[in-house]
Design a protein around this motif. Structure first.
Motif, PDB file in Angstrom:
ATOM      1  N   UNK A 186      -8.983  43.077  12.526  1.00 24.92           N
ATOM      2  CA  UNK A 186     -10.169  42.231  12.604  1.00 24.92           C
ATOM      3  C   UNK A 186     -10.881  42.396  13.938  1.00 24.92           C
ATOM      4  N   UNK A 187     -10.124  42.355  15.028  1.00 27.30           N
ATOM      5  CA  UNK A 187     -10.750  42.367  16.354  1.00 27.30           C
ATOM      6  C   UNK A 187     -11.419  43.702  16.658  1.00 27.30           C
ATOM      7  N   UNK A 188     -10.741  44.809  16.360  1.00 25.67           N
ATOM      8  CA  UNK A 188     -11.352  46.110  16.641  1.00 25.67           C
ATOM      9  C   UNK A 188     -12.583  46.351  15.772  1.00 25.67           C
ATOM     10  N   UNK A 189     -12.586  45.824  14.549  1.00 21.08           N
ATOM     11  CA  UNK A 189     -13.742  45.983  13.670  1.00 21.08           C
ATOM     12  C   UNK A 189     -14.934  45.192  14.192  1.00 21.08           C
ATOM     13  N   UNK A 190     -14.679  43.979  14.673  1.00 27.19           N
ATOM     14  CA  UNK A 190     -15.754  43.158  15.224  1.00 27.19           C
ATOM     15  C   UNK A 190     -16.305  43.755  16.509  1.00 27.19           C
ATOM     16  N   UNK A 191     -15.420  44.250  17.366  1.00 26.52           N
ATOM     17  CA  UNK A 191     -15.876  44.854  18.621  1.00 26.52           C
ATOM     18  C   UNK A 191     -16.642  46.143  18.340  1.00 26.52           C
ATOM     19  N   UNK A 192     -16.124  46.932  17.394  1.00 21.48           N
ATOM     20  CA  UNK A 192     -16.801  48.176  17.017  1.00 21.48           C
ATOM     21  C   UNK A 192     -18.203  47.886  16.492  1.00 21.48           C
ATOM     22  N   UNK A 193     -18.326  46.888  15.621  1.00 20.40           N
ATOM     23  CA  UNK A 193     -19.637  46.521  15.117  1.00 20.40           C
ATOM     24  C   UNK A 193     -20.532  45.988  16.215  1.00 20.40           C
ATOM     25  N   UNK A 194     -19.967  45.135  17.073  1.00 17.76           N
ATOM     26  CA  UNK A 194     -20.746  44.566  18.170  1.00 17.76           C
ATOM     27  C   UNK A 194     -21.246  45.601  19.148  1.00 17.76           C
ATOM     28  N   UNK A 195     -20.514  46.703  19.275  1.00 17.79           N
ATOM     29  CA  UNK A 195     -20.927  47.774  20.183  1.00 17.79           C
ATOM     30  C   UNK A 195     -22.272  48.363  19.767  1.00 17.79           C
ATOM     31  N   UNK A 196     -22.624  48.235  18.491  1.00 17.43           N
ATOM     32  CA  UNK A 196     -23.871  48.814  17.978  1.00 17.43           C
ATOM     33  C   UNK A 196     -25.041  47.840  18.014  1.00 17.43           C
ATOM     34  N   UNK A 197     -24.832  46.651  18.585  1.00 16.60           N
ATOM     35  CA  UNK A 197     -25.867  45.627  18.527  1.00 16.60           C
ATOM     36  C   UNK A 197     -27.124  46.032  19.294  1.00 16.60           C
ATOM     37  N   UNK A 198     -26.982  46.939  20.263  1.00 14.61           N
ATOM     38  CA  UNK A 198     -28.134  47.360  21.050  1.00 14.61           C
ATOM     39  C   UNK A 198     -28.810  48.608  20.484  1.00 14.61           C
ATOM     40  N   UNK A 199     -28.314  49.101  19.354  1.00 16.39           N
ATOM     41  CA  UNK A 199     -28.964  50.250  18.714  1.00 16.39           C
ATOM     42  C   UNK A 199     -30.386  49.885  18.288  1.00 16.39           C
ATOM     43  N   UNK A 200     -31.308  50.849  18.342  1.00 17.03           N
ATOM     44  CA  UNK A 200     -32.685  50.580  17.885  1.00 17.03           C
ATOM     45  C   UNK A 200     -32.752  50.093  16.442  1.00 17.03           C
ATOM     46  N   UNK A 201     -31.784  50.511  15.613  1.00 18.44           N
ATOM     47  CA  UNK A 201     -31.783  50.081  14.218  1.00 18.44           C
ATOM     48  C   UNK A 201     -31.697  48.564  14.087  1.00 18.44           C
ATOM     49  N   UNK A 202     -30.967  47.927  15.000  1.00 19.09           N
ATOM     50  CA  UNK A 202     -30.793  46.483  14.927  1.00 19.09           C
ATOM     51  C   UNK A 202     -32.098  45.766  15.255  1.00 19.09           C
ATOM     52  N   UNK A 203     -32.791  46.223  16.301  1.00 19.07           N
ATOM     53  CA  UNK A 203     -34.061  45.598  16.652  1.00 19.07           C
ATOM     54  C   UNK A 203     -35.116  45.836  15.581  1.00 19.07           C
ATOM     55  N   UNK A 204     -35.006  46.949  14.857  1.00 12.16           N
ATOM     56  CA  UNK A 204     -35.979  47.275  13.824  1.00 12.16           C
ATOM     57  C   UNK A 204     -35.669  46.570  12.505  1.00 12.16           C
ATOM     58  N   UNK A 205     -34.394  46.519  12.140  1.00  9.92           N
ATOM     59  CA  UNK A 205     -34.002  45.998  10.824  1.00  9.92           C
ATOM     60  C   UNK A 205     -33.492  44.566  10.870  1.00  9.92           C
ATOM     61  N   UNK A 206     -33.110  44.099  12.052  1.00 11.55           N
ATOM     62  CA  UNK A 206     -32.556  42.755  12.163  1.00 11.55           C
ATOM     63  C   UNK A 206     -31.030  42.770  12.177  1.00 11.55           C
ATOM     64  N   UNK A 207     -30.462  41.617  12.449  1.00  8.33           N
ATOM     65  CA  UNK A 207     -29.007  41.533  12.621  1.00  8.33           C
ATOM     66  C   UNK A 207     -28.231  41.677  11.320  1.00  8.33           C
ATOM     67  N   UNK A 208     -28.926  41.655  10.192  1.00  9.04           N
ATOM     68  CA  UNK A 208     -28.234  41.859   8.923  1.00  9.04           C
ATOM     69  C   UNK A 208     -27.560  43.215   8.864  1.00  9.04           C
ATOM     70  N   UNK A 209     -28.139  44.210   9.574  1.00  6.50           N
ATOM     71  CA  UNK A 209     -27.567  45.551   9.565  1.00  6.50           C
ATOM     72  C   UNK A 209     -26.193  45.580  10.222  1.00  6.50           C
ATOM     73  N   UNK A 210     -25.855  44.523  10.981  1.00  5.51           N
ATOM     74  CA  UNK A 210     -24.540  44.453  11.604  1.00  5.51           C
ATOM     75  C   UNK A 210     -23.436  44.389  10.559  1.00  5.51           C
ATOM     76  N   UNK A 211     -23.765  43.913   9.353  1.00  6.31           N
ATOM     77  CA  UNK A 211     -22.785  43.904   8.260  1.00  6.31           C
ATOM     78  C   UNK A 211     -22.306  45.328   7.989  1.00  6.31           C
ATOM     79  N   UNK A 212     -23.230  46.291   8.063  1.00  7.49           N
ATOM     80  CA  UNK A 212     -22.857  47.690   7.841  1.00  7.49           C
ATOM     81  C   UNK A 212     -21.928  48.183   8.938  1.00  7.49           C
ATOM     82  N   UNK A 213     -22.276  47.913  10.193  1.00  8.20           N
ATOM     83  CA  UNK A 213     -21.457  48.412  11.301  1.00  8.20           C
ATOM     84  C   UNK A 213     -20.069  47.776  11.310  1.00  8.20           C
ATOM     85  N   UNK A 214     -20.016  46.464  11.112  1.00  6.37           N
ATOM     86  CA  UNK A 214     -18.717  45.784  11.088  1.00  6.37           C
ATOM     87  C   UNK A 214     -17.926  46.215   9.859  1.00  6.37           C
TER      88      UNK A 214
END
Length: 318
Positions: A186-214
Protein backbone atom coordinates in the motif's frame (compact mmCIF):
# COMPACT_ATOMS: atom_id res chain seq x y z
CA UNK A 1 13.10 -17.55 1.96
CA UNK A 2 10.74 -15.10 0.27
CA UNK A 3 11.52 -11.79 -1.44
CA UNK A 4 11.02 -9.50 1.55
CA UNK A 5 12.07 -11.98 4.21
CA UNK A 6 15.57 -12.31 2.77
CA UNK A 7 16.26 -8.69 3.78
CA UNK A 8 16.73 -9.94 7.35
CA UNK A 9 20.03 -11.49 6.21
CA UNK A 10 21.53 -8.03 5.70
CA UNK A 11 21.68 -4.73 7.59
CA UNK A 12 18.04 -3.67 7.62
CA UNK A 13 17.70 -1.09 10.41
CA UNK A 14 15.07 1.35 9.18
CA UNK A 15 17.31 4.38 9.72
CA UNK A 16 19.50 2.95 6.96
CA UNK A 17 16.57 3.16 4.54
CA UNK A 18 15.96 6.78 5.53
CA UNK A 19 19.62 7.67 5.02
CA UNK A 20 19.79 5.64 1.83
CA UNK A 21 16.70 7.36 0.41
CA UNK A 22 18.18 10.78 1.17
CA UNK A 23 21.40 9.82 -0.62
CA UNK A 24 19.45 8.68 -3.69
CA UNK A 25 17.42 11.91 -3.71
CA UNK A 26 20.61 13.99 -3.48
CA UNK A 27 22.18 12.01 -6.33
CA UNK A 28 19.07 12.55 -8.44
CA UNK A 29 19.28 16.27 -7.73
CA UNK A 30 22.91 16.34 -8.85
CA UNK A 31 21.86 14.56 -12.02
CA UNK A 32 19.34 17.32 -12.72
CA UNK A 33 22.02 20.03 -12.75
CA UNK A 34 22.85 19.63 -16.49
CA UNK A 35 19.16 20.04 -17.42
CA UNK A 36 18.81 23.06 -15.14
CA UNK A 37 21.91 24.75 -16.57
CA UNK A 38 20.82 24.03 -20.16
CA UNK A 39 17.33 25.41 -19.45
CA UNK A 40 18.78 28.52 -17.78
CA UNK A 41 21.10 29.12 -20.74
CA UNK A 42 18.26 28.67 -23.23
CA UNK A 43 15.97 31.00 -21.27
CA UNK A 44 18.66 33.68 -20.96
CA UNK A 45 19.42 33.41 -24.67
CA UNK A 46 15.75 33.96 -25.51
CA UNK A 47 15.50 36.88 -23.09
CA UNK A 48 13.24 35.11 -20.60
CA UNK A 49 13.57 33.73 -17.09
CA UNK A 50 13.35 30.06 -16.26
CA UNK A 51 11.92 30.97 -12.86
CA UNK A 52 8.89 32.61 -14.47
CA UNK A 53 8.11 29.60 -16.68
CA UNK A 54 5.37 27.08 -16.04
CA UNK A 55 6.36 23.44 -15.65
CA UNK A 56 5.03 22.59 -19.11
CA UNK A 57 7.07 25.42 -20.63
CA UNK A 58 10.15 24.27 -18.77
CA UNK A 59 9.69 20.73 -20.09
CA UNK A 60 9.66 22.01 -23.68
CA UNK A 61 12.27 24.76 -23.57
CA UNK A 62 14.97 22.50 -25.04
CA UNK A 63 15.04 20.52 -28.26
CA UNK A 64 13.00 17.34 -27.54
CA UNK A 65 15.85 14.83 -27.92
CA UNK A 66 18.22 16.91 -25.78
CA UNK A 67 15.40 17.50 -23.32
CA UNK A 68 14.69 13.77 -23.03
CA UNK A 69 18.37 12.90 -22.58
CA UNK A 70 18.92 15.47 -19.83
CA UNK A 71 15.70 14.54 -18.02
CA UNK A 72 16.63 10.85 -18.01
CA UNK A 73 20.21 11.54 -16.95
CA UNK A 74 19.24 12.13 -13.33
CA UNK A 75 17.82 8.61 -13.10
CA UNK A 76 21.25 7.20 -13.96
CA UNK A 77 22.77 9.13 -11.06
CA UNK A 78 20.01 7.90 -8.75
CA UNK A 79 20.40 4.26 -9.80
CA UNK A 80 24.17 4.28 -9.28
CA UNK A 81 23.66 5.88 -5.87
CA UNK A 82 21.06 3.28 -4.93
CA UNK A 83 23.35 0.39 -5.86
CA UNK A 84 26.16 1.95 -3.79
CA UNK A 85 23.79 2.40 -0.84
CA UNK A 86 22.62 -1.21 -1.11
CA UNK A 87 26.15 -2.57 -1.28
CA UNK A 88 27.84 -0.50 1.41
CA UNK A 89 25.08 0.70 3.74
CA UNK A 90 23.08 -2.54 3.75
CA UNK A 91 25.73 -5.02 2.59
CA UNK A 92 23.17 -6.50 0.23
CA UNK A 93 23.66 -7.81 -3.30
CA UNK A 94 21.77 -6.52 -6.34
CA UNK A 95 20.40 -10.04 -6.80
CA UNK A 96 18.86 -9.98 -3.31
CA UNK A 97 17.37 -6.57 -4.04
CA UNK A 98 15.90 -7.92 -7.28
CA UNK A 99 14.59 -11.40 -6.58
CA UNK A 100 14.30 -14.31 -4.16
CA UNK A 101 15.41 -16.70 -6.89
CA UNK A 102 18.94 -18.07 -7.08
CA UNK A 103 19.66 -15.64 -9.90
CA UNK A 104 17.88 -12.83 -11.72
CA UNK A 105 15.45 -14.30 -14.25
CA UNK A 106 16.03 -12.27 -17.43
CA UNK A 107 13.53 -14.43 -19.32
CA UNK A 108 10.81 -13.07 -17.02
CA UNK A 109 11.95 -9.51 -17.76
CA UNK A 110 11.89 -10.10 -21.51
CA UNK A 111 8.52 -11.88 -21.37
CA UNK A 112 6.83 -8.98 -19.58
CA UNK A 113 8.62 -6.45 -21.81
CA UNK A 114 7.57 -7.92 -25.15
CA UNK A 115 4.15 -9.03 -23.94
CA UNK A 116 3.12 -5.54 -22.86
CA UNK A 117 5.12 -3.85 -25.63
CA UNK A 118 3.26 -5.72 -28.36
CA UNK A 119 -0.17 -5.26 -26.74
CA UNK A 120 0.29 -1.56 -25.93
CA UNK A 121 1.62 -0.86 -29.44
CA UNK A 122 -1.34 -2.69 -30.92
CA UNK A 123 -3.73 -0.60 -28.83
CA UNK A 124 -2.13 2.62 -30.08
CA UNK A 125 -2.38 1.46 -33.71
CA UNK A 126 -6.01 0.40 -33.27
CA UNK A 127 -6.86 3.78 -31.79
CA UNK A 128 -5.02 5.50 -34.65
CA UNK A 129 -7.05 3.69 -37.28
CA UNK A 130 -10.28 4.09 -35.32
CA UNK A 131 -9.83 7.84 -34.80
CA UNK A 132 -7.16 9.14 -37.22
CA UNK A 133 -8.34 12.70 -36.67
CA UNK A 134 -6.90 12.52 -33.14
CA UNK A 135 -3.36 12.06 -34.46
CA UNK A 136 -0.88 13.72 -36.79
CA UNK A 137 2.04 12.00 -38.47
CA UNK A 138 5.13 13.19 -36.62
CA UNK A 139 7.82 10.93 -38.09
CA UNK A 140 11.17 12.44 -39.10
CA UNK A 141 13.76 9.76 -39.73
CA UNK A 142 16.90 11.52 -38.46
CA UNK A 143 15.29 12.86 -35.30
CA UNK A 144 13.48 9.56 -34.67
CA UNK A 145 16.72 7.57 -34.93
CA UNK A 146 18.36 9.85 -32.37
CA UNK A 147 15.28 9.45 -30.17
CA UNK A 148 15.45 5.68 -30.55
CA UNK A 149 19.08 5.57 -29.38
CA UNK A 150 18.38 7.79 -26.37
CA UNK A 151 15.17 5.96 -25.46
CA UNK A 152 16.55 2.44 -25.82
CA UNK A 153 19.62 3.30 -23.72
CA UNK A 154 18.12 5.52 -21.04
CA UNK A 155 14.41 4.76 -20.58
CA UNK A 156 15.16 1.27 -19.16
CA UNK A 157 17.49 3.04 -16.71
CA UNK A 158 14.69 5.43 -15.74
CA UNK A 159 12.11 2.68 -15.26
CA UNK A 160 14.57 0.38 -13.50
CA UNK A 161 15.44 3.19 -11.09
CA UNK A 162 11.79 3.60 -10.17
CA UNK A 163 11.31 -0.14 -9.80
CA UNK A 164 14.43 -0.66 -7.71
CA UNK A 165 13.45 2.25 -5.45
CA UNK A 166 9.76 1.38 -4.98
CA UNK A 167 9.28 -2.35 -5.65
CA UNK A 168 12.77 -3.18 -4.40
CA UNK A 169 14.40 -0.93 -1.81
CA UNK A 170 11.31 0.56 -0.15
CA UNK A 171 9.22 -2.62 -0.52
CA UNK A 172 11.83 -4.57 1.43
CA UNK A 173 12.49 -1.75 3.89
CA UNK A 174 8.85 -1.19 4.78
CA UNK A 175 8.32 -4.95 4.84
CA UNK A 176 11.10 -5.43 7.38
CA UNK A 177 9.69 -2.57 9.45
CA UNK A 178 6.04 -3.71 9.46
CA UNK A 179 6.76 -7.44 9.23
CA UNK A 180 3.84 -7.92 6.86
CA UNK A 181 3.28 -7.71 3.12
CA UNK A 182 0.22 -5.47 2.74
CA UNK A 183 1.80 -2.42 4.38
CA UNK A 184 4.73 -2.10 1.93
CA UNK A 185 2.37 -2.80 -0.98
CA UNK A 186 0.00 0.00 0.00
CA UNK A 187 2.65 2.52 1.03
CA UNK A 188 4.96 2.08 -1.96
CA UNK A 189 1.98 2.30 -4.33
CA UNK A 190 0.77 5.54 -2.76
CA UNK A 191 4.25 7.07 -2.77
CA UNK A 192 4.83 5.93 -6.35
CA UNK A 193 1.56 7.53 -7.43
CA UNK A 194 2.26 10.67 -5.42
CA UNK A 195 5.63 11.03 -7.11
CA UNK A 196 3.76 11.77 -10.35
CA UNK A 197 1.60 14.54 -8.89
CA UNK A 198 3.81 17.23 -10.45
CA UNK A 199 3.61 15.73 -13.94
CA UNK A 200 2.07 18.06 -16.56
CA UNK A 201 -0.64 15.43 -17.11
CA UNK A 202 -2.01 16.09 -13.63
CA UNK A 203 -2.29 19.85 -14.12
CA UNK A 204 -3.92 19.27 -17.51
CA UNK A 205 -6.29 16.41 -16.63
CA UNK A 206 -6.85 16.97 -12.92
CA UNK A 207 -6.17 14.82 -9.88
CA UNK A 208 -8.44 12.04 -11.12
CA UNK A 209 -5.51 10.84 -13.23
CA UNK A 210 -3.77 9.95 -9.96
CA UNK A 211 -6.01 6.86 -9.88
CA UNK A 212 -4.03 5.60 -12.88
CA UNK A 213 -0.63 6.26 -11.30
CA UNK A 214 -1.55 4.76 -7.93
CA UNK A 215 -3.30 1.85 -9.65
CA UNK A 216 -0.17 1.20 -11.68
CA UNK A 217 1.82 1.17 -8.46
CA UNK A 218 -0.51 -1.43 -6.97
CA UNK A 219 -0.32 -3.55 -10.12
CA UNK A 220 3.50 -3.54 -10.13
CA UNK A 221 3.60 -4.19 -6.39
CA UNK A 222 1.18 -7.12 -6.62
CA UNK A 223 3.12 -8.89 -9.37
CA UNK A 224 6.35 -8.33 -7.42
CA UNK A 225 4.98 -9.86 -4.23
CA UNK A 226 3.21 -12.73 -5.98
CA UNK A 227 6.24 -13.58 -8.12
CA UNK A 228 8.77 -13.13 -5.27
CA UNK A 229 10.86 -10.81 -7.41
CA UNK A 230 10.91 -7.63 -9.47
CA UNK A 231 11.59 -9.14 -12.90
CA UNK A 232 8.06 -8.86 -14.30
CA UNK A 233 7.69 -5.32 -13.00
CA UNK A 234 11.04 -4.34 -14.54
CA UNK A 235 10.03 -5.65 -17.95
CA UNK A 236 6.50 -4.24 -17.92
CA UNK A 237 7.54 -0.74 -16.80
CA UNK A 238 10.34 -0.53 -19.37
CA UNK A 239 7.99 -1.54 -22.19
CA UNK A 240 5.31 0.89 -21.06
CA UNK A 241 7.60 3.93 -21.18
CA UNK A 242 9.80 2.91 -24.10
CA UNK A 243 7.09 2.00 -26.60
CA UNK A 244 5.07 5.01 -25.50
CA UNK A 245 7.97 7.40 -26.09
CA UNK A 246 8.66 5.96 -29.54
CA UNK A 247 5.08 5.65 -30.77
CA UNK A 248 3.09 8.63 -29.56
CA UNK A 249 3.50 11.85 -27.60
CA UNK A 250 1.39 14.93 -26.88
CA UNK A 251 2.07 18.55 -26.05
CA UNK A 252 0.71 18.11 -22.52
CA UNK A 253 2.68 14.99 -21.44
CA UNK A 254 5.86 14.86 -19.37
CA UNK A 255 7.91 13.27 -22.19
CA UNK A 256 8.03 15.41 -25.33
CA UNK A 257 9.59 13.26 -28.06
CA UNK A 258 10.04 13.03 -31.82
CA UNK A 259 7.66 10.08 -31.78
CA UNK A 260 6.03 8.53 -34.84
CA UNK A 261 2.62 9.96 -33.94
CA UNK A 262 1.45 12.99 -31.99
CA UNK A 263 -1.87 12.97 -30.17
CA UNK A 264 -3.71 16.22 -30.94
CA UNK A 265 -7.06 15.29 -29.41
CA UNK A 266 -8.51 17.29 -26.55
CA UNK A 267 -7.11 15.72 -23.37
CA UNK A 268 -9.61 14.31 -20.93
CA UNK A 269 -10.19 11.55 -18.43
CA UNK A 270 -12.37 8.74 -19.68
CA UNK A 271 -12.85 5.01 -19.91
CA UNK A 272 -9.66 4.39 -21.92
CA UNK A 273 -7.52 6.50 -19.58
CA UNK A 274 -8.33 4.96 -16.19
CA UNK A 275 -11.02 2.28 -16.20
CA UNK A 276 -9.55 0.21 -19.04
CA UNK A 277 -5.94 -0.04 -17.81
CA UNK A 278 -6.44 -0.04 -14.03
CA UNK A 279 -9.63 -2.08 -13.66
CA UNK A 280 -9.55 -4.30 -16.75
CA UNK A 281 -6.10 -4.67 -18.35
CA UNK A 282 -4.04 -4.84 -15.16
CA UNK A 283 -6.25 -7.50 -13.51
CA UNK A 284 -6.18 -9.55 -16.74
CA UNK A 285 -2.38 -9.30 -16.80
CA UNK A 286 -2.21 -10.44 -13.18
CA UNK A 287 -4.30 -13.49 -14.05
CA UNK A 288 -2.14 -14.24 -17.11
CA UNK A 289 1.07 -13.98 -15.10
CA UNK A 290 -0.51 -16.13 -12.39
CA UNK A 291 -1.33 -18.80 -14.96
CA UNK A 292 2.09 -18.71 -16.61
CA UNK A 293 4.07 -18.76 -13.36
CA UNK A 294 1.61 -20.86 -11.30
CA UNK A 295 1.10 -18.40 -8.46
CA UNK A 296 -0.53 -19.78 -5.31
CA UNK A 297 -1.22 -18.68 -1.72
CA UNK A 298 -2.57 -15.29 -2.77
CA UNK A 299 -3.76 -14.28 0.69
CA UNK A 300 -0.43 -15.09 2.32
CA UNK A 301 1.67 -13.44 -0.36
CA UNK A 302 -0.33 -10.21 -0.41
CA UNK A 303 -1.50 -9.87 3.19
CA UNK A 304 0.50 -12.36 5.25
CA UNK A 305 2.98 -11.74 8.01
CA UNK A 306 6.72 -11.79 7.42
CA UNK A 307 8.48 -13.94 9.97
CA UNK A 308 12.07 -13.10 10.77
CA UNK A 309 14.14 -16.30 10.24
CA UNK A 310 15.65 -18.01 13.25
CA UNK A 311 19.00 -16.35 13.83
CA UNK A 312 20.87 -19.61 13.82
CA UNK A 313 19.91 -20.04 10.16
CA UNK A 314 21.85 -17.06 8.92
CA UNK A 315 24.71 -14.81 9.88
CA UNK A 316 23.65 -11.52 11.44
CA UNK A 317 25.64 -8.51 10.25
CA UNK A 318 26.19 -6.11 13.13
Amino acid sequence: MNYIQQVFKVKHDFWRYIVGSIIVIIASGIGQIPFTLAALFKAMKSGGSVFEMSESDLMTILEPNLNLFLLLLSFGFALVALFIVVKYLHQQTIKELTTARKKIDFIRILFAFFFWGIISSGMVLLDYYAAPEDYVWNFELKRFLILAVIAILFIPIQTSTEEYVFRGYLMQGFGALAKNRWFPLVLTSLIFGGMHVFNPEVSKLGYTVMVYYIGTGFFLGIITLMDEGMELALGFHAANNLFGALLVSADWTVLQTHSILKDVSDPGIGFYDIVLPVFIIFPIFILIFAKVYKWKNWNQKLFGKIEEPVKENYKILD
